[in-house]
Design a protein around this motif. Structure first.
Motif, PDB file in Angstrom:
ATOM      1  N   VAL A   1       0.834  -1.202   0.000  1.00 55.69           N
ATOM      2  CA  VAL A   1       0.000   0.000   0.000  1.00 55.69           C
ATOM      3  C   VAL A   1       0.868   1.252   0.000  1.00 55.69           C
ATOM      4  O   VAL A   1       0.615   2.208  -0.751  1.00 55.69           O
ATOM      5  CB  VAL A   1      -0.950   0.000   1.215  1.00 55.69           C
ATOM      6  N   GLU A   2       1.900   1.248   0.818  1.00 55.34           N
ATOM      7  CA  GLU A   2       2.775   2.417   0.902  1.00 55.34           C
ATOM      8  C   GLU A   2       3.518   2.635  -0.411  1.00 55.34           C
ATOM      9  O   GLU A   2       3.708   3.781  -0.846  1.00 55.34           O
ATOM     10  CB  GLU A   2       3.773   2.238   2.048  1.00 55.34           C
ATOM     11  N   PHE A   3       3.928   1.553  -1.058  1.00 55.27           N
ATOM     12  CA  PHE A   3       4.617   1.664  -2.349  1.00 55.27           C
ATOM     13  C   PHE A   3       3.702   2.290  -3.397  1.00 55.27           C
ATOM     14  O   PHE A   3       4.110   3.181  -4.149  1.00 55.27           O
ATOM     15  CB  PHE A   3       5.082   0.288  -2.828  1.00 55.27           C
ATOM     16  N   ILE A   4       2.456   1.819  -3.454  1.00 56.70           N
ATOM     17  CA  ILE A   4       1.505   2.350  -4.434  1.00 56.70           C
ATOM     18  C   ILE A   4       1.240   3.832  -4.176  1.00 56.70           C
ATOM     19  O   ILE A   4       1.202   4.647  -5.108  1.00 56.70           O
ATOM     20  CB  ILE A   4       0.187   1.554  -4.392  1.00 56.70           C
ATOM     21  N   ARG A   5       1.073   4.192  -2.920  1.00 59.56           N
ATOM     22  CA  ARG A   5       0.771   5.590  -2.571  1.00 59.56           C
ATOM     23  C   ARG A   5       1.965   6.511  -2.816  1.00 59.56           C
ATOM     24  O   ARG A   5       1.793   7.714  -3.025  1.00 59.56           O
ATOM     25  CB  ARG A   5       0.350   5.689  -1.108  1.00 59.56           C
ATOM     26  N   SER A   6       3.165   5.958  -2.772  1.00 58.96           N
ATOM     27  CA  SER A   6       4.375   6.792  -2.833  1.00 58.96           C
ATOM     28  C   SER A   6       4.941   6.943  -4.233  1.00 58.96           C
ATOM     29  O   SER A   6       5.973   7.604  -4.412  1.00 58.96           O
ATOM     30  CB  SER A   6       5.450   6.212  -1.902  1.00 58.96           C
ATOM     31  N   THR A   7       4.302   6.342  -5.224  1.00 60.76           N
ATOM     32  CA  THR A   7       4.763   6.483  -6.603  1.00 60.76           C
ATOM     33  C   THR A   7       3.673   7.151  -7.439  1.00 60.76           C
ATOM     34  O   THR A   7       2.485   6.937  -7.192  1.00 60.76           O
ATOM     35  CB  THR A   7       5.128   5.119  -7.225  1.00 60.76           C
TER      36      THR A   7
ATOM     37  N   LEU B   1       3.310   7.377 -13.608  1.00 63.84           N
ATOM     38  CA  LEU B   1       4.405   6.411 -13.733  1.00 63.84           C
ATOM     39  C   LEU B   1       3.870   4.987 -13.706  1.00 63.84           C
ATOM     40  O   LEU B   1       4.323   4.129 -14.485  1.00 63.84           O
ATOM     41  CB  LEU B   1       5.407   6.618 -12.597  1.00 63.84           C
ATOM     42  N   GLN B   2       2.913   4.715 -12.851  1.00 62.90           N
ATOM     43  CA  GLN B   2       2.329   3.375 -12.764  1.00 62.90           C
ATOM     44  C   GLN B   2       1.636   2.997 -14.072  1.00 62.90           C
ATOM     45  O   GLN B   2       1.761   1.865 -14.561  1.00 62.90           O
ATOM     46  CB  GLN B   2       1.354   3.320 -11.593  1.00 62.90           C
ATOM     47  N   ILE B   3       0.894   3.947 -14.636  1.00 61.81           N
ATOM     48  CA  ILE B   3       0.214   3.680 -15.909  1.00 61.81           C
ATOM     49  C   ILE B   3       1.231   3.434 -17.019  1.00 61.81           C
ATOM     50  O   ILE B   3       1.089   2.503 -17.821  1.00 61.81           O
ATOM     51  CB  ILE B   3      -0.720   4.853 -16.267  1.00 61.81           C
ATOM     52  N   PHE B   4       2.257   4.268 -17.072  1.00 63.42           N
ATOM     53  CA  PHE B   4       3.308   4.090 -18.077  1.00 63.42           C
ATOM     54  C   PHE B   4       3.958   2.719 -17.939  1.00 63.42           C
ATOM     55  O   PHE B   4       4.229   2.044 -18.936  1.00 63.42           O
ATOM     56  CB  PHE B   4       4.368   5.179 -17.936  1.00 63.42           C
ATOM     57  N   PHE B   5       4.252   2.321 -16.714  1.00 64.30           N
ATOM     58  CA  PHE B   5       4.946   1.051 -16.487  1.00 64.30           C
ATOM     59  C   PHE B   5       4.106  -0.119 -16.991  1.00 64.30           C
ATOM     60  O   PHE B   5       4.608  -1.015 -17.684  1.00 64.30           O
ATOM     61  CB  PHE B   5       5.252   0.883 -15.000  1.00 64.30           C
ATOM     62  N   VAL B   6       2.820  -0.112 -16.654  1.00 68.01           N
ATOM     63  CA  VAL B   6       1.941  -1.205 -17.064  1.00 68.01           C
ATOM     64  C   VAL B   6       1.750  -1.220 -18.584  1.00 68.01           C
ATOM     65  O   VAL B   6       1.820  -2.281 -19.225  1.00 68.01           O
ATOM     66  CB  VAL B   6       0.574  -1.097 -16.357  1.00 68.01           C
ATOM     67  N   TYR B   7       1.554  -0.037 -19.170  1.00 71.88           N
ATOM     68  CA  TYR B   7       1.202   0.022 -20.589  1.00 71.88           C
ATOM     69  C   TYR B   7       2.415  -0.085 -21.515  1.00 71.88           C
ATOM     70  O   TYR B   7       2.343  -0.747 -22.557  1.00 71.88           O
ATOM     71  CB  TYR B   7       0.452   1.327 -20.872  1.00 71.88           C
TER      72      TYR B   7
ATOM     73  N   MET C   1      -5.191   0.780 -13.395  1.00 74.05           N
ATOM     74  CA  MET C   1      -4.231   1.475 -12.546  1.00 74.05           C
ATOM     75  C   MET C   1      -4.879   2.614 -11.761  1.00 74.05           C
ATOM     76  O   MET C   1      -4.469   2.902 -10.636  1.00 74.05           O
ATOM     77  CB  MET C   1      -3.068   2.003 -13.380  1.00 74.05           C
ATOM     78  N   LEU C   2      -5.890   3.252 -12.340  1.00 75.83           N
ATOM     79  CA  LEU C   2      -6.660   4.231 -11.560  1.00 75.83           C
ATOM     80  C   LEU C   2      -7.253   3.554 -10.328  1.00 75.83           C
ATOM     81  O   LEU C   2      -7.161   4.071  -9.205  1.00 75.83           O
ATOM     82  CB  LEU C   2      -7.788   4.819 -12.406  1.00 75.83           C
ATOM     83  N   GLY C   3      -7.865   2.390 -10.554  1.00 74.50           N
ATOM     84  CA  GLY C   3      -8.484   1.659  -9.455  1.00 74.50           C
ATOM     85  C   GLY C   3      -7.485   1.203  -8.410  1.00 74.50           C
ATOM     86  O   GLY C   3      -7.706   1.375  -7.206  1.00 74.50           O
TER      87      GLY C   3
ATOM     88  N   ALA D   1      -7.172   2.511  -4.693  1.00 73.65           N
ATOM     89  CA  ALA D   1      -7.477   1.474  -3.700  1.00 73.65           C
ATOM     90  C   ALA D   1      -6.541   1.591  -2.507  1.00 73.65           C
ATOM     91  O   ALA D   1      -6.939   1.351  -1.357  1.00 73.65           O
ATOM     92  CB  ALA D   1      -7.358   0.089  -4.332  1.00 73.65           C
ATOM     93  N   ALA D   2      -5.281   1.966  -2.775  1.00 72.58           N
ATOM     94  CA  ALA D   2      -4.318   2.123  -1.688  1.00 72.58           C
ATOM     95  C   ALA D   2      -4.762   3.236  -0.733  1.00 72.58           C
ATOM     96  O   ALA D   2      -4.648   3.101   0.493  1.00 72.58           O
ATOM     97  CB  ALA D   2      -2.934   2.435  -2.256  1.00 72.58           C
ATOM     98  N   TYR D   3      -5.290   4.321  -1.290  1.00 73.34           N
ATOM     99  CA  TYR D   3      -5.774   5.416  -0.445  1.00 73.34           C
ATOM    100  C   TYR D   3      -7.069   5.027   0.276  1.00 73.34           C
ATOM    101  O   TYR D   3      -7.250   5.321   1.453  1.00 73.34           O
ATOM    102  CB  TYR D   3      -5.998   6.672  -1.285  1.00 73.34           C
ATOM    103  N   CYS D   4      -7.968   4.375  -0.455  1.00 76.15           N
ATOM    104  CA  CYS D   4      -9.234   3.959   0.154  1.00 76.15           C
ATOM    105  C   CYS D   4      -8.993   2.971   1.282  1.00 76.15           C
ATOM    106  O   CYS D   4      -9.729   2.965   2.285  1.00 76.15           O
ATOM    107  CB  CYS D   4     -10.151   3.342  -0.900  1.00 76.15           C
ATOM    108  N   SER D   5      -7.975   2.122   1.138  1.00 75.41           N
ATOM    109  CA  SER D   5      -7.689   1.129   2.179  1.00 75.41           C
ATOM    110  C   SER D   5      -7.350   1.805   3.497  1.00 75.41           C
ATOM    111  O   SER D   5      -7.696   1.300   4.573  1.00 75.41           O
ATOM    112  CB  SER D   5      -6.547   0.210   1.743  1.00 75.41           C
ATOM    113  N   GLU D   6      -6.683   2.952   3.421  1.00 74.82           N
ATOM    114  CA  GLU D   6      -6.359   3.683   4.642  1.00 74.82           C
ATOM    115  C   GLU D   6      -7.619   4.253   5.287  1.00 74.82           C
ATOM    116  O   GLU D   6      -7.728   4.317   6.514  1.00 74.82           O
ATOM    117  CB  GLU D   6      -5.356   4.799   4.334  1.00 74.82           C
TER     118      GLU D   6
END
Length: 222
Positions: free
Chosen positions: A60-66, A70-76, A95-97, A101-106
């Motif tokens: 969760v912290e990794f997702i929130r901190s990047t 960048l995440q979308i670029f990496f996946v696509y 990737m939007l979800g 999700a990482a923020y919603c989990s908190e």
């Protein structure tokens, strides 16, 4: 040339509304993923196994901190180099979800930890299964207070959808930009796009407040 041309606005609106449909679809689909996956993340973090809980916390912290972009670029763009080819729409919405999700989990975690510990003792006394305790006792008390926070993330996701243009998804702002580029006249198209973003955000804010009040009254939390 006049600063504002209403005829140009009339021509731009159908094109912008097509983009608005894409934006709204992306927001609702992405947030549906965020709500479900965020709850899963939060429940895993409640695990008594420290390794499982700690690993989930780091993810969760990794997702929130990047950055989301960048995440979308990496996946696509990077995924195909490893044989993972994902369509732009799927990659963007996914990737939007996941990101939100990482923020919603908190939010979920804060709501869960706010439930009095005596509720678990009552569930044990009533011999309720863990699944049933979560479903009928814990979550109904944990979720209503965090609805405003979840609503803020919903609106935030809506305003983040222009990022999808980076992988050629023509959402509303990108369509406004393209329409303006046709005649090198951007003021009407960009302004109308901004007005639509503002309108949607205000309406969503009111709906979130209404849902929050309804849940609080339903579960007698006020």
């Amino acid at each position: 040339m006049s600063i504002w041309d209403w005829e140009y606005v009339r021509e731009a609106m159908p094109y912008l509304l097509q983009g608005a449909i894409v934006t709204v679809q992306a927001t609702f689909l992405g947030f549906a993923i965020a709500l479900v996956l965020g709850l899963v993340f939060a429940l895993i973090r409640q695990s008594q196994n420290r390794i499982v809980s700690g690993t989930m916390a780091e993810i969760v912290e990794f997702i929130r901190s990047t950055p989301l972009l960048l995440q979308i670029f990496f996946v696509y763009f990077v995924g195909p180099q490893f044989g993972i080819v994902i369509p732009a729409w799927t990659a963007g919405i996914g990737m939007l979800g996941i990101h939100y999700a990482a923020y919603c989990s908190e939010c979920y975690r804060a709501g869960i930890e706010n439930v009095d510990g005596g509720q678990w003792e009552a569930c044990t006394a009533l011999n309720l299964s863990t699944a049933r305790a979560w479903r009928v006792i814990i979550l109904p008390q944990a979720i209503p207070p965090i609805v405003p926070s979840l609503g803020n993330y919903f609106i935030g996701m809506f305003k983040d959808t222009p990022i999808l243009a980076a992988i050629a998804i023509l959402e509303m702002l990108q369509r406004a930009k393209n329409f303006g580029a046709e005649n090198y006249r951007y003021i009407e198209a960009i302004t109308m796009a901004g007005a639509l973003y503002l309108l949607f955000s205000l309406v969503a804010s009111v709906i979130v407040q209404m849902i929050s009040l309804w849940l609080n009254r339903r579960y007698h939390l006020q």
